[in-house]
Design a protein around this motif. Structure first.
Motif, mmCIF file in Angstrom:
data_model
loop_
_atom_site.group_PDB
_atom_site.id
_atom_site.type_symbol
_atom_site.label_atom_id
_atom_site.label_comp_id
_atom_site.label_asym_id
_atom_site.label_seq_id
_atom_site.Cartn_x
_atom_site.Cartn_y
_atom_site.Cartn_z
ATOM 1 N N THR A 236 -0.746 1.715 -24.388
ATOM 2 C CA THR A 236 -2.070 1.304 -24.878
ATOM 3 C C THR A 236 -2.741 0.408 -23.841
ATOM 4 N N LEU A 237 -1.974 -0.497 -23.248
ATOM 5 C CA LEU A 237 -2.493 -1.398 -22.216
ATOM 6 C C LEU A 237 -2.974 -0.608 -20.998
ATOM 7 N N VAL A 238 -2.154 0.329 -20.532
ATOM 8 C CA VAL A 238 -2.515 1.128 -19.355
ATOM 9 C C VAL A 238 -3.766 1.958 -19.626
ATOM 10 N N ASN A 239 -3.818 2.604 -20.785
ATOM 11 C CA ASN A 239 -4.990 3.419 -21.136
ATOM 12 C C ASN A 239 -6.257 2.570 -21.209
ATOM 13 N N ARG A 240 -6.136 1.386 -21.801
ATOM 14 C CA ARG A 240 -7.299 0.511 -21.950
ATOM 15 C C ARG A 240 -7.790 0.017 -20.594
ATOM 16 N N LEU A 241 -6.876 -0.359 -19.720
ATOM 17 C CA LEU A 241 -7.259 -0.814 -18.374
ATOM 18 C C LEU A 241 -7.865 0.329 -17.560
ATOM 19 N N ALA A 242 -7.305 1.543 -17.742
ATOM 20 C CA ALA A 242 -7.791 2.709 -16.986
ATOM 21 C C ALA A 242 -9.126 3.219 -17.517
ATOM 22 N N GLY A 243 -9.423 2.897 -18.785
ATOM 23 C CA GLY A 243 -10.670 3.370 -19.380
ATOM 24 C C GLY A 243 -10.622 4.826 -19.793
ATOM 25 N N THR A 244 -9.420 5.408 -19.796
ATOM 26 C CA THR A 244 -9.247 6.801 -20.208
ATOM 27 C C THR A 244 -7.807 7.000 -20.650
ATOM 28 N N LYS A 245 -7.541 8.123 -21.309
ATOM 29 C CA LYS A 245 -6.181 8.382 -21.773
ATOM 30 C C LYS A 245 -5.332 8.914 -20.628
ATOM 31 N N VAL A 246 -4.347 8.141 -20.250
ATOM 32 C CA VAL A 246 -3.422 8.533 -19.190
ATOM 33 C C VAL A 246 -2.044 8.776 -19.784
ATOM 34 N N SER A 247 -1.645 7.906 -20.712
ATOM 35 C CA SER A 247 -0.342 8.023 -21.373
ATOM 36 C C SER A 247 -0.550 8.271 -22.864
ATOM 37 N N PRO B 110 8.870 4.281 -31.284
ATOM 38 C CA PRO B 110 9.416 3.816 -30.017
ATOM 39 C C PRO B 110 9.788 4.986 -29.113
ATOM 40 N N GLN B 111 9.915 4.704 -27.816
ATOM 41 C CA GLN B 111 10.330 5.698 -26.809
ATOM 42 C C GLN B 111 9.349 6.862 -26.717
ATOM 43 N N THR B 112 8.060 6.564 -26.900
ATOM 44 C CA THR B 112 7.036 7.604 -26.768
ATOM 45 C C THR B 112 6.927 8.062 -25.316
ATOM 46 N N THR B 113 6.842 7.101 -24.383
ATOM 47 C CA THR B 113 6.739 7.432 -22.961
ATOM 48 C C THR B 113 8.112 7.809 -22.433
ATOM 49 N N ARG B 114 8.205 8.964 -21.780
ATOM 50 C CA ARG B 114 9.511 9.435 -21.298
ATOM 51 C C ARG B 114 9.651 9.411 -19.782
ATOM 52 N N PHE B 115 8.542 9.361 -19.065
ATOM 53 C CA PHE B 115 8.642 9.350 -17.602
ATOM 54 C C PHE B 115 7.512 8.501 -17.050
ATOM 55 N N ARG B 116 7.601 8.175 -15.769
ATOM 56 C CA ARG B 116 6.583 7.323 -15.163
ATOM 57 C C ARG B 116 5.259 8.069 -15.018
ATOM 58 N N VAL B 117 4.189 7.416 -15.447
ATOM 59 C CA VAL B 117 2.840 7.964 -15.284
ATOM 60 C C VAL B 117 2.016 6.925 -14.540
ATOM 61 N N ARG B 118 1.309 7.362 -13.506
ATOM 62 C CA ARG B 118 0.498 6.432 -12.733
ATOM 63 C C ARG B 118 -0.976 6.565 -13.100
ATOM 64 N N ALA B 119 -1.589 5.425 -13.393
ATOM 65 C CA ALA B 119 -3.025 5.367 -13.668
ATOM 66 C C ALA B 119 -3.692 4.639 -12.516
ATOM 67 N N VAL B 120 -4.791 5.200 -12.026
ATOM 68 C CA VAL B 120 -5.477 4.637 -10.859
ATOM 69 C C VAL B 120 -6.693 3.844 -11.323
ATOM 70 N N LEU B 121 -6.687 2.538 -11.056
ATOM 71 C CA LEU B 121 -7.798 1.655 -11.416
ATOM 72 C C LEU B 121 -8.604 1.333 -10.161
ATOM 73 N N GLU C 112 -10.572 8.237 -4.543
ATOM 74 C CA GLU C 112 -11.330 7.334 -5.404
ATOM 75 C C GLU C 112 -11.579 7.909 -6.798
ATOM 76 N N ASP C 113 -11.738 9.243 -6.897
ATOM 77 C CA ASP C 113 -12.073 9.861 -8.189
ATOM 78 C C ASP C 113 -10.844 10.330 -8.966
ATOM 79 N N GLU C 114 -9.650 10.020 -8.476
ATOM 80 C CA GLU C 114 -8.434 10.448 -9.162
ATOM 81 C C GLU C 114 -8.033 9.394 -10.186
ATOM 82 N N LEU C 115 -7.818 9.809 -11.426
ATOM 83 C CA LEU C 115 -7.516 8.871 -12.492
ATOM 84 C C LEU C 115 -6.019 8.707 -12.736
#
Length: 302
Positions: A25-36, A42-53, A183-186
């Protein structure tokens, strides 16, 4: 407005924490879009996802990692390993703690792991809107006694409280250097993986008990159509016949609803029409198969 004359900065910030701390939720909110994907389980996220701010001339790459817990299956071990590797590869690490839950056994275990070595640490107390500030100070003191945190933030990822200051500090903290992503990659999550994750999110939201954590989703086919739409075929693998029956539902009602909601969500994210087809297969022991783990973006070392 960004100052183009200012030097570019870029760095990676790993987001760590126990399951359900609110990392995604924190990552999505900071990114301004749904990334994760996000769910109450619990244990919703299973692998590393990178969000570009993009923060002025600073590019901050947030790495959303799986929640760290005591693993039982090969899947669990690979998830926890992905989280620790995410921390080791970062310029700084954010330890996200559910302020309501406090210093749980799970948080204490992560703290012990971080004592063995980590990049500079920041403490992010999340869900602070649900508590009196007086209750936050002892928790902050308790955690700062255990580890050295360069910064401490009190935020509500759900409401967005406190995130402006966190963003500003992240922009200042990353080192000078060229940007790591266009720059345009989220995000570094490709469309096939995104489709599988959106389907899995609906499984997490619409099923209960053992089903959510014994299901995985793979995108088997991605077909671009002339009218600009896309056909996506996903297979849901479950461990047992009973789980398959629950997922399909009476007359296929459950899998149809999972497909309907996932299709709507995917259409919004991709900004085009999506034709989504789901197939459910029983595959005992998939969570112990290296090939299945690789297919969902996990690589167990050692």
């Amino acid at each position: 407005m960004a100052d183009d004359s200012a030097p570019r900065r870029a760095g990676i910030a790993a987001v760590l924490g126990a399951p359900n701390a609110g990392k995604s939720t924190l990552v999505n909110r900071l990114a301004g879009t749904k990334v994760s994907i996000v769910s109450p389980k619990p244990q919703t996220t299973r692998f590393r996802v990178r969000a570009v701010l993009m923060l002025g001339q600073s590019q901050v790459v947030l790495t959303d990692t799986p929640g760290i817990f005591r693993p039982r299956r090969r899947l669990d071990r690979a998830m926890v390993q992905a989280a620790w590797t995410g921390a080791q590869d970062a310029d700084l690490a954010l330890l996200v703690v559910d302020a309501r839950a406090g210093l749980t056994e799970g948080v204490a275990s992560i703290v012990e792991g971080l004592k063995k070595g980590s990049p500079p640490l920041w403490l992010v107390l999340n869900k602070t809107d649900l508590l009196d500030t007086k209750r936050l100070l002892p928790l902050t003191a308790q955690l700062n006694e255990q580890l050295t945190f360069a910064e401490t933030f009190m935020v509500s990822a759900e409401k967005g409280d406190g995130l402006d200051r966190l963003s500003e500090k992240l922009a200042e903290a990353v080192p000078p250097g060229p940007w790591l992503f266009p720059e345009d990659e989220l995000s570094d999550l490709n469309e096939r993986m995104l489709a599988a994750e959106i389907v899995r999110e609906q499984i997490l939201r619409q099923t209960h008990e053992e089903v959510p954590h014994h299901a995985t989703v793979e995108t088997e086919n991605w077909e671009e159509r002339r009218d600009g739409s896309v056909r996506v075929d996903c297979t849901i693998y479950v461990a047992r016949a009973t789980q398959k029956a629950i997922l399909i539902g009476d007359g296929g009602s459950r899998v149809k609803e999972i497909g309907r909601r996932a299709r709507e969500e995917l259409g919004k994210l991709l900004e085009r029409r999506v034709h989504l087809f789901l197939n459910v297969k029983e595959r005992p022991g998939w969570d112990e198969e290296r090939a299945r783990l690789r297919a969902i973006g996990l690589h167990e070392e050692g």
